[in-house]
Every structure is written in C-alpha cells, then in structure tokens.
Design a protein around this motif. Structure first.
Motif, PDB file in Angstrom:
ATOM      1  N   UNK A 126       0.815  -1.214   0.000  1.00 20.60           N
ATOM      2  CA  UNK A 126       0.000   0.000   0.000  1.00 20.60           C
ATOM      3  C   UNK A 126       0.852   1.269   0.000  1.00 20.60           C
ATOM      4  N   UNK A 127       2.060   1.188  -0.520  1.00 24.58           N
ATOM      5  CA  UNK A 127       2.907   2.374  -0.586  1.00 24.58           C
ATOM      6  C   UNK A 127       2.396   3.292  -1.703  1.00 24.58           C
ATOM      7  N   UNK A 128       2.052   4.536  -1.382  1.00 30.23           N
ATOM      8  CA  UNK A 128       1.540   5.428  -2.434  1.00 30.23           C
ATOM      9  C   UNK A 128       2.494   5.586  -3.614  1.00 30.23           C
ATOM     10  N   UNK A 129       3.793   5.511  -3.357  1.00 30.95           N
ATOM     11  CA  UNK A 129       4.763   5.693  -4.441  1.00 30.95           C
ATOM     12  C   UNK A 129       4.759   4.533  -5.428  1.00 30.95           C
ATOM     13  N   UNK A 130       4.433   3.324  -4.947  1.00 21.12           N
ATOM     14  CA  UNK A 130       4.418   2.125  -5.792  1.00 21.12           C
ATOM     15  C   UNK A 130       3.201   1.274  -5.433  1.00 21.12           C
ATOM     16  N   UNK A 131       2.014   1.701  -5.794  1.00 19.17           N
ATOM     17  CA  UNK A 131       0.790   0.987  -5.399  1.00 19.17           C
ATOM     18  C   UNK A 131       0.813  -0.467  -5.863  1.00 19.17           C
ATOM     19  N   UNK A 132       0.479  -1.358  -4.917  1.00 13.39           N
ATOM     20  CA  UNK A 132       0.393  -2.769  -5.232  1.00 13.39           C
ATOM     21  C   UNK A 132       1.713  -3.510  -5.206  1.00 13.39           C
ATOM     22  N   UNK A 133       2.822  -2.799  -5.108  1.00 14.10           N
ATOM     23  CA  UNK A 133       4.126  -3.444  -5.107  1.00 14.10           C
ATOM     24  C   UNK A 133       4.601  -3.664  -3.680  1.00 14.10           C
ATOM     25  N   UNK A 134       5.247  -4.810  -3.457  1.00 11.48           N
ATOM     26  CA  UNK A 134       5.792  -5.126  -2.138  1.00 11.48           C
ATOM     27  C   UNK A 134       7.323  -5.053  -2.177  1.00 11.48           C
ATOM     28  N   UNK A 135       7.938  -4.813  -1.018  1.00 11.19           N
ATOM     29  CA  UNK A 135       9.389  -4.583  -1.007  1.00 11.19           C
ATOM     30  C   UNK A 135      10.203  -5.860  -1.098  1.00 11.19           C
ATOM     31  N   UNK A 136      11.458  -5.674  -1.485  1.00 14.85           N
ATOM     32  CA  UNK A 136      12.461  -6.728  -1.439  1.00 14.85           C
ATOM     33  C   UNK A 136      13.397  -6.460  -0.269  1.00 14.85           C
ATOM     34  N   UNK A 137      14.249  -7.423   0.022  1.00 12.09           N
ATOM     35  CA  UNK A 137      15.248  -7.214   1.068  1.00 12.09           C
ATOM     36  C   UNK A 137      16.214  -6.107   0.692  1.00 12.09           C
ATOM     37  N   UNK A 138      16.430  -5.869  -0.594  1.00 12.66           N
ATOM     38  CA  UNK A 138      17.264  -4.736  -1.008  1.00 12.66           C
ATOM     39  C   UNK A 138      16.612  -3.414  -0.620  1.00 12.66           C
ATOM     40  N   UNK A 139      15.275  -3.344  -0.743  1.00 14.20           N
ATOM     41  CA  UNK A 139      14.571  -2.134  -0.315  1.00 14.20           C
ATOM     42  C   UNK A 139      14.736  -1.923   1.189  1.00 14.20           C
ATOM     43  N   UNK A 140      14.667  -2.994   1.948  1.00  8.68           N
ATOM     44  CA  UNK A 140      14.867  -2.912   3.397  1.00  8.68           C
ATOM     45  C   UNK A 140      16.288  -2.445   3.711  1.00  8.68           C
ATOM     46  N   UNK A 141      17.262  -3.020   3.007  1.00 11.63           N
ATOM     47  CA  UNK A 141      18.649  -2.609   3.212  1.00 11.63           C
ATOM     48  C   UNK A 141      18.832  -1.130   2.877  1.00 11.63           C
ATOM     49  N   UNK A 142      18.217  -0.665   1.788  1.00 13.11           N
ATOM     50  CA  UNK A 142      18.277   0.756   1.444  1.00 13.11           C
ATOM     51  C   UNK A 142      17.660   1.616   2.543  1.00 13.11           C
ATOM     52  N   UNK A 143      16.515   1.192   3.043  1.00  9.28           N
ATOM     53  CA  UNK A 143      15.829   1.973   4.084  1.00  9.28           C
ATOM     54  C   UNK A 143      16.703   2.095   5.326  1.00  9.28           C
ATOM     55  N   UNK A 144      17.408   1.033   5.682  1.00  8.36           N
ATOM     56  CA  UNK A 144      18.275   1.077   6.864  1.00  8.36           C
ATOM     57  C   UNK A 144      19.391   2.101   6.721  1.00  8.36           C
ATOM     58  N   UNK A 145      19.762   2.428   5.476  1.00  9.70           N
ATOM     59  CA  UNK A 145      20.812   3.435   5.279  1.00  9.70           C
ATOM     60  C   UNK A 145      20.293   4.858   5.445  1.00  9.70           C
ATOM     61  N   UNK A 146      19.002   5.033   5.615  1.00  7.14           N
ATOM     62  CA  UNK A 146      18.427   6.377   5.768  1.00  7.14           C
ATOM     63  C   UNK A 146      18.148   6.710   7.223  1.00  7.14           C
ATOM     64  N   UNK A 147      18.675   5.914   8.138  1.00  3.52           N
ATOM     65  CA  UNK A 147      18.527   6.131   9.576  1.00  3.52           C
ATOM     66  C   UNK A 147      19.876   6.631  10.097  1.00  3.52           C
ATOM     67  N   UNK A 148      19.875   7.741  10.852  1.00  2.00           N
ATOM     68  CA  UNK A 148      21.132   8.413  11.171  1.00  2.00           C
ATOM     69  C   UNK A 148      21.359   8.668  12.665  1.00  2.00           C
ATOM     70  N   UNK A 149      21.145   7.704  13.548  1.00  2.00           N
ATOM     71  CA  UNK A 149      21.474   7.948  14.958  1.00  2.00           C
ATOM     72  C   UNK A 149      22.980   7.961  15.173  1.00  2.00           C
ATOM     73  N   UNK A 150      23.403   8.210  16.397  1.00  2.00           N
ATOM     74  CA  UNK A 150      24.834   8.316  16.696  1.00  2.00           C
ATOM     75  C   UNK A 150      25.586   7.004  16.480  1.00  2.00           C
TER      76      UNK A 150
END
Length: 456
Positions: free
Chosen positions: A287-311
């Motif tokens: 249900x992602x508005x950017x890609x309706x009907x599409x589900x993520x891959x583990x590469x998408x998860x890995x990419x998302x983890x790179x957008x988190x910036x704690x210490x």
C-alpha cells in the motif's frame, strides 16, 4: 552516504526483516574493520569548493583516480558519481565531499595503510589540477549557496525533505565531514552490548575528534558544529536512542524502530522513486503510495536502513557515527578507539561498566556538552576529560590483548594508533582548541588560513 543495495529477494514474512540483521552475525575470526572518511575539495587559488563539472572539479578527480589508479566507475543517469575497487568504494556526499568507504580489513594497520594509499592517490590527481583537500568537521567559511549539490537522485530528494523536518539538515548534507568505523558482532547479545557501549560513549568520540569550530568564517560557539547540526536535523531518524538500553532490546526492537522511520525513496531501474515521508509498514502491505500494489524486497529494506542516522546504527554490522572529519592521524585513531573498546571482551565489559549506570538524560546531556565544550564538558558528576582518559586506557588494553602486529612483526600491536588521542587528553587540547588558538592568534581572525596549514 550509502550506495543502492542489491541482491535481496522479496519480503514474504515479517520475520525476514530482523533475520536480515541477524544474518550479519560472524564468528570472531571473521570480524573486520571498515573505515569511512570524508574530506572537502577546493581550488587552491580561489579557496572555493569544487563543482561537479569542469577542469577543476569532482568529475575530474574521479576520472583521474579511475584512469591513473585502476578504479572502476560507478554511474547514475550517465554521470560518474563514484568508484570501486577491491572491496572499497569512493563516493560523493551531497556537497561534493569525497568519501572513501574502505574495504573490510583485519587490522588497523591494514586500514591505516588503505587510508594512506587513498590520500596519496587523491593528492597525486589533485596536485595536477590545482586542487587541495582538507579534513575538517564542517566547512570553515563556505555558505550553503557556495556548495553545489551533486547529481545523485537520492540527494535531490533529501534536499527538499530536509527543509521540512529540521533547521540544519541542509548544512549536514553540504557542509559537514565525518570519519566513521564499521564493526562486526557475533550474536544478538554481542550486538546489544556493543551498540549500548557505542551509543553511550559516542560523546567521548565527539569530544576527542571535535574539529568544526567555524561557520561562515567565524567561531560558532561549539567545538563540534557538525555534532550540533545532527541535533536539529530530523528527530525521526537521529539521536541517542534510549530504547536501545531497555530490557529485551535486540534485532526485532531495531526492526520496529526502523519501520517507524519515514521513508526517503525506493530504488527502481536505476532511479530513485520519491517515497518521502511514506511508511515502510504500508510498503509491506503493498500500500505504498509511491508504488501501489508493489511489495518490497530485502534490497529495499537494506536501502531503508541506510536512511537512519542515529549516533550509532545497526545494519549487518555496527556503525560508529559521532566523530568529525579531521587530520591524517585521527583517521587511523578512530578505528583504534572503537576496535580497542569493542573487539576484546574484557575491554567491552570494562567499557560497559564505565557507562552502564548513566541515565538517558545524562547520555543526552553528554552529547550536547561534547559538541559545545569538547573535553572540557561536564555533566553533573561526569567529567568528559576523566571519562575520555579512562576510555582510552580501556581501548589500549583491548588493543594490547588483540596483539595484532604490523610492519612485518616489528610493531607488536595496534596501540600506537591511539597516541594522538592520548596526547589530546593529557594536554586537554583537541583539534578545535588548536584551530581557535590559531584563529585568535597567528591567523588574526582570517579563517581561510586553515587551508594552508591543515590540508592533506
């Protein structure tokens, strides 16, 4: 910043998310050290930052490194935006900062040799075109408008989003540099202990490596302005993460945290699809508005983890993220600091004993105080200089216990890489203190003199 991830299949079960992290566990004999460092390039005659294109430019630097030293090109939309070779890569930060993400290496001797070789290559190419490079935590006098935005789709998206979620995100993107180290863990329990120590003692690294006392040509009131920037960037993806210190923390808890961090993008067919502010939880449901009907891959998860910036953060390894970019010696000192603390169990236990009773409020206060006062910081009963001295003693014991020789056995261990930090503690004087003394003395208020005295 990270390059797009690849190779992950479809996510069919929620459990795959935490398992992706757990798959990073390695036996001790396979632990490695990955050092990353950024630096500012500038034209020697004008002291202006490098544009992407032109005779003296980022493109010319990347092309020179490719052609003279055998690096393989990385392109996006037909533009050269990075290089890779032998497990290492050279990439661009948003404002043109040149970053080496080093290969995973066994010893600090190896990672320091890699740093030295890289800087020698950069200098060889730069000298031929009248360019210099300098290691500082923040641009000394350049304004936002002076800094070009590099032609990467990820940065174009982030540039707009940063304007909405904090007041200093654009400064982070274009006008800061860091040095980081990536380290391994053997199990979930090992990850937890290392991450807790890494977060709690990150302000010590911030204080020891503080090297950004200037903003737009004047002192800014902080020893580490880079650290100050991270406190007002995007509260959803930064900070000291008190939940990491709660009972039951592990891979699943990190997964739940990461799922609640708003997305930036999805990488598809060589382009970045705008998913700013959208939910990875919705993505899992198709249900992602950017890609309706599409589900993520583990590469998408890995990419998302790179957008988190704690210490400090978790991927399939740990990243220590609290230090300013700086002079040559300190690029080797940062991995020595954290390897000494985290790669020997006795040292890791001693480091945890040092900080385990600190409250969340004390940890956050130390983070703030480190950015303002460096080694002179005090938070209640905690003296930063005293903690730094004890932390370095523990790190030295850890490196001695590792007993990894260098120079063909002539150097018995890795402890000498801590010398620059030990000297700072004994003198009560960090890089920012040295820069401020020069600014108020010999430089007579002219911050541009830093280029002549502190370039690589």
């Amino acid at each position: 910043m990270s390059i797009p991830q690849s190779g992950g299949g479809p996510i069919e079960r929620h459990e795959q998310l935490a398992q992706y992290l757990a798959d990073g566990c390695k036996p001790r004999e396979d632990w490695r050290i990955g050092t990353e460092h950024e630096k500012f390039g500038y034209c020697k005659d004008t002291l202006k930052p490098l544009p992407y294109d032109g005779e003296r430019s980022i493109h010319t630097m990347l092309s020179g490194l490719r052609d003279r030293f055998g690096w393989h090109p990385v392109s996006e939309d037909g533009k050269l935006i990075g290089l890779e070779k032998d497990g290492a890569n050279i990439s661009l930060e948003p404002g043109g900062q040149l970053e080496l993400s080093g290969a995973p290496l066994e010893t600090i001797h190896g990672t320091c040799d890699e740093v030295n070789d890289h800087l020698a290559q950069v200098k060889a190419v730069a000298d031929d075109i009248g360019v210099g490079f300098i290691g500082l935590g923040a641009a000394p006098h350049w304004t936002h408008d002076d800094m070009p935005l590099m032609p990467k789709g990820r940065y174009k998206l982030m540039d707009g989003y940063m304007r909405k979620v904090g007041s200093l995100g654009l400064q982070m993107m274009r006008r800061t540099c860091t040095v980081q180290v990536n380290l391994d863990f053997s199990s979930e329990a090992d990850m937890v202990q290392k991450l807790r120590v890494g977060l709690a003692l990150q302000p010590v690294a911030t204080a020891l490596f503080a090297n950004s006392p200037f903003l737009e040509g004047k002192p800014n009131g902080h020893k580490s302005w880079r650290s100050r920037i991270w406190r007002d960037l995007d509260a959803d993806r930064t900070g000291m993460l008190p939940f990491v210190f709660e009972d039951g923390f592990g891979f699943e808890a990190w997964t739940e945290y990461a799922l609640d961090v708003p997305m930036y993008f999805v990488y598809r067919d060589g382009r970045y699809v705008d998913a700013l502010g959208q939910s990875f939880r919705d993505f899992l449901k198709g249900e992602l508005p950017a890609l309706p009907g599409e589900r993520p891959t583990l590469s998408d998860w890995a990419d998302h983890l790179t957008t988190i910036f704690p210490e400090a953060r978790v991927k399939r390894f740990l990243e220590m993220r609290g230090a300013d970019g700086g002079p040559w010696r300190r690029l080797c000192a940062l991995p020595a600091f954290w390897v000494g603390l985290l790669y020997d169990q006795g040292a890791l236990d001693a480091a945890w004993d040092l900080c385990k009773d600190w409250t969340a409020e004390e940890r956050e206060a130390l983070r703030v105080a480190a950015s303002v006062d460096g080694l002179q910081a005090k938070v209640g009963r905690i003296s930063m200089r005293d903690v730094a001295r004890e932390t370095l003693n523990i790190a030295e014991r850890g490196l001695r216990a590792r007993a990894r020789p260098g120079a063909g056995g002539l150097i018995p261990d890795e402890t000498h890489f801590l010398n620059a930090l030990k000297e700072s503690v004994e003198a009560d004087r960090i890089p920012s203190d040295e820069l401020l003394e020069l600014y108020h003395g010999e430089w007579q208020g002219d911050v541009t003199r830093v280029f002549a005295s502190h370039s690589y």
